[in-house]
Design an enzyme around this catalytic site. Structure first.
Site, PDB file in Angstrom:
ATOM      1  N   ASP A  73      -4.813  -7.592   3.581  1.00 28.19           N
ATOM      2  CA  ASP A  73      -5.909  -8.552   3.456  1.00 28.19           C
ATOM      3  C   ASP A  73      -5.348  -9.966   3.398  1.00 28.19           C
ATOM      4  O   ASP A  73      -4.229 -10.178   2.915  1.00 28.19           O
ATOM      5  CB  ASP A  73      -6.716  -8.292   2.169  1.00 28.19           C
ATOM      6  CG  ASP A  73      -7.537  -7.006   2.246  1.00 28.19           C
ATOM      7  OD1 ASP A  73      -7.705  -6.466   3.368  1.00 28.19           O
ATOM      8  OD2 ASP A  73      -7.999  -6.545   1.184  1.00 28.19           O
ATOM      9  N   GLU A  94      -2.260  -2.102   4.161  1.00 31.17           N
ATOM     10  CA  GLU A  94      -2.734  -2.181   2.773  1.00 31.17           C
ATOM     11  C   GLU A  94      -3.736  -1.083   2.437  1.00 31.17           C
ATOM     12  O   GLU A  94      -3.570  -0.352   1.475  1.00 31.17           O
ATOM     13  CB  GLU A  94      -3.373  -3.546   2.487  1.00 31.17           C
ATOM     14  CG  GLU A  94      -4.022  -3.620   1.103  1.00 31.17           C
ATOM     15  CD  GLU A  94      -4.516  -5.008   0.720  1.00 31.17           C
ATOM     16  OE1 GLU A  94      -4.185  -5.983   1.410  1.00 31.17           O
ATOM     17  OE2 GLU A  94      -5.239  -5.102  -0.306  1.00 31.17           O
ATOM     18  N   TYR A 127       9.028  13.098 -23.465  1.00 28.72           N
ATOM     19  CA  TYR A 127       8.730  14.345 -24.176  1.00 28.72           C
ATOM     20  C   TYR A 127       9.986  15.185 -24.408  1.00 28.72           C
ATOM     21  O   TYR A 127      10.117  15.858 -25.425  1.00 28.72           O
ATOM     22  CB  TYR A 127       7.655  15.146 -23.439  1.00 28.72           C
ATOM     23  CG  TYR A 127       6.292  14.534 -23.575  1.00 28.72           C
ATOM     24  CD1 TYR A 127       5.680  14.433 -24.829  1.00 28.72           C
ATOM     25  CD2 TYR A 127       5.605  14.016 -22.487  1.00 28.72           C
ATOM     26  CE1 TYR A 127       4.426  13.854 -24.979  1.00 28.72           C
ATOM     27  CE2 TYR A 127       4.352  13.433 -22.618  1.00 28.72           C
ATOM     28  CZ  TYR A 127       3.776  13.355 -23.866  1.00 28.72           C
ATOM     29  OH  TYR A 127       2.540  12.779 -24.014  1.00 28.72           O
TER      30      TYR A 127
END
Lengths: 380, 380
Positions: free
Chosen positions: A260, A208, A109
């Protein structure tokens, strides 16, 4: 930038004008100027940013940029891109001198006031920012030092750590005690270059899921294990990876990943944390965490702890096979190849919270203590 | 749960056994028991959880559950679901008595030890948890009071606020000063029911993007404006909404939302924050923030501040038209209908960081002060 706030502002970020980074920027500018005044065609040679220009260095333990370069020369056709590149570097210089920062969005911007050099799409300004980042990385300068900050902050921290920062209000040194955040925690800022650390912790546990982090924090596992808990919330952000890296380097403590047991946790989360990612090799020197080791959940844990599982999806299987076939990191570590083979053979995955089958706090009372007692057996 | 940690654990969450919630659970159990010993078929009447059973109450300003009920009766066919429902409520009772908590994931895996009553998929346990949550919500009891916590924490906080919490280690009262977090910030915990607040702030600024939050924090806008900054990071989590609601209620201060000017920011983020969402009306009494007002970025701001824009996508247009046609909240507020009509007419959207076109800190020096000077003009 608006004068008003710039002038009234403390030097809160670097606390100094960062001559090293300014020198890197001036170096590029000087080379261009030298050629230009001789009436020549100035050019900048940017490192090529793709897998073809990446090599895995087992010595320092992360992906590195190769020697590949793409040259951007000033011609009629490249005039706009060339100007945009220089404007972007000028913005960085202005940010350092004003002790401010800009996100990729901000920079896009800002360019709307660059007249003909304005960007039409943010993807254009992002690309040029990445080129500049890759260029200065050759001098050991990071994007955060250029004062281009990520949009996202860096996850949550709890435990045996005191962070030494600067008070945005007074500019004075301030200490934040991560054991004194109650049931809440500390949010890593977008840039951590200016932070100092005080700790006697034995290790950093990079977790995690936010849910598991909350359990270990509320039950003060960080006290009983004398460690620092960091919630990555999936694939760790730049700020989170850099925070863990700087903390582990400065305090010389190991990092244990607790994620996991699936190809995503192994290949995307752990691998990104430890060695970085192929299409951003120029970041690895700053963001990868070579001292990271894989605590679990391992494929063998699924067997040893009789964990509830879910079948592997096609995407999981593809990801696991890719890791073994094409990933230099996993290829260079036989224990990892064996672990992933086992996962594929079992055809299942397990989430870290699957340990709750044996009791919500089995992870605190049994699993983690048993694992930590044999950290030499962690996967590399 | 594992005895070891439970016994050695301080009562850090509620700090008490929460008789109110235990009474709600015992009430349901007693009704079932009464019928059962008479040899009858016990049943539980759960509120229906869909839009057909929702009404917008302009008085208290949020979606409410209607009188619709679905009865779950103990029969041969429903025996398993019925047992699972009771086991889930028993788990809640155990969590309250042990001063612990479980996420949806945790609860699913806990059930793996429930023999025949074990869940095969997490969606099954989630549904039953939602039913129980809707049921006890009729007694003014929230899921967090049942000790079922969300997986995600609640975003970052900085500014003029001291949080009164309990030290997980000692169990003592602890105060966290959100002006003393350096360039970092405070992470809202998964449950905020037990938190107290000390502040003289004039308002809470709820910010969509983490990038904008970082700018306002680093430049201590919270000091100059005497406010509390909260980074929602997109659609606010349960914990974030509940934190803002409890803080605004207790301190009687307004909440101003500062989000992107697009149908997602208006309809998904702001509307969810203020009145809740249709398919979770039983949460509204706890999670919606009726005292919220819309600071910006408004469609009129795009015109007034000549902001850089992006064209509306089909999904944006659909979302905006849905809001006007089908959403009782927007329908009941003409200023909102006009604003959305203007956005559709212009056919563009603008991000909050688009203000950077006028300087990175224009938002701090010009936009926010001008807006805050006319807060009575904020959209409802």
């Amino acid at each position: 930038m608006s004068k008003k706030t710039t002038e009234s502002r403390h030097s809160v970020l670097s606390g100094k004008k960062d001559p090293e980074t300014l020198a890197a920027i001036r170096g590029v500018a000087a080379d261009i100027h030298k050629v230009a005044i001789k009436g020549g065609k100035p050019h900048v040679a940017f490192p090529t940013r793709n897998l073809s220009n990446v090599r895995y260095n087992p010595k320092n333990g992360y992906f590195e940029l190769g020697k590949g370069r793409k040259s951007r020369q000033l011609t009629v056709g490249t005039a706009k891109t060339f100007a945009q590149t220089l404007k972007m570097m000028a913005l960085s210089k202005e940010l350092i001198e004003g002790d401010d920062f800009a996100t990729k969005r901000d920079a896009y911007y800002q360019s709307k006031n660059w007249g003909e050099a304005r960007f039409d799409e943010q993807v254009e300004s992002d690309t040029i920012m990445d080129d500049i980042e890759a260029l200065v990385s050759l001098d050991g300068v990071s994007r955060e030092q250029l004062r281009f900050y990520p949009e996202e902050h860096g996850g949550a921290v709890a435990g045996e750590l005191v962070i030494v920062d600067r008070d945005p209000l007074s500019g004075d040194t301030i200490e934040i005690d991560c054991t004194r955040q109650g049931t809440g925690s500390y949010t890593i800022p977008h840039s951590v270059e200016h932070l100092g650390f005080k700790t006697n912790a034995k290790f950093i546990l990079a977790i995690e899921t936010s849910g598991m982090f909350q359990r270990l924090h509320i039950h003060t596992f960080w006290k009983s294990a004398n460690c620092i808990l960091v919630a990555m919330g999936g694939v760790p952000t730049r700020a989170c990876r850099r925070f863990i890296r700087r903390l582990a380097d400065e305090k010389k403590i190991p990092v244990y990943a607790f994620v996991d047991c699936d190809p995503y946790g192994i290949s995307n989360i752990y691998r990104s944390l430890k060695v970085g990612s192929g299409n951003a090799a120029h970041l690895s020197q700053f963001f990868c965490v070579p001292q990271a080791h894989f605590l679990g959940v391992t494929p063998q844990d699924i067997v040893d702890y009789k964990l509830p599982t879910h079948p592997l999806q096609d995407v999981d299987i593809k990801r696991a096979k890719d890791a073994i076939k094409n990933d230099p990191f996993f290829q260079s570590h036989k224990p990892w190849r064996d672990a992933i083979e086992l996962l594929l053979k079992m055809g299942v995955r397990a989430e870290q919270q699957a340990l709750a089958k044996w009791g919500l706090n089995y992870v605190i009372d049994e699993y983690l203590p048993k694992k930590l007692a044999a950290s030499q057996r962690f996967l590399p």
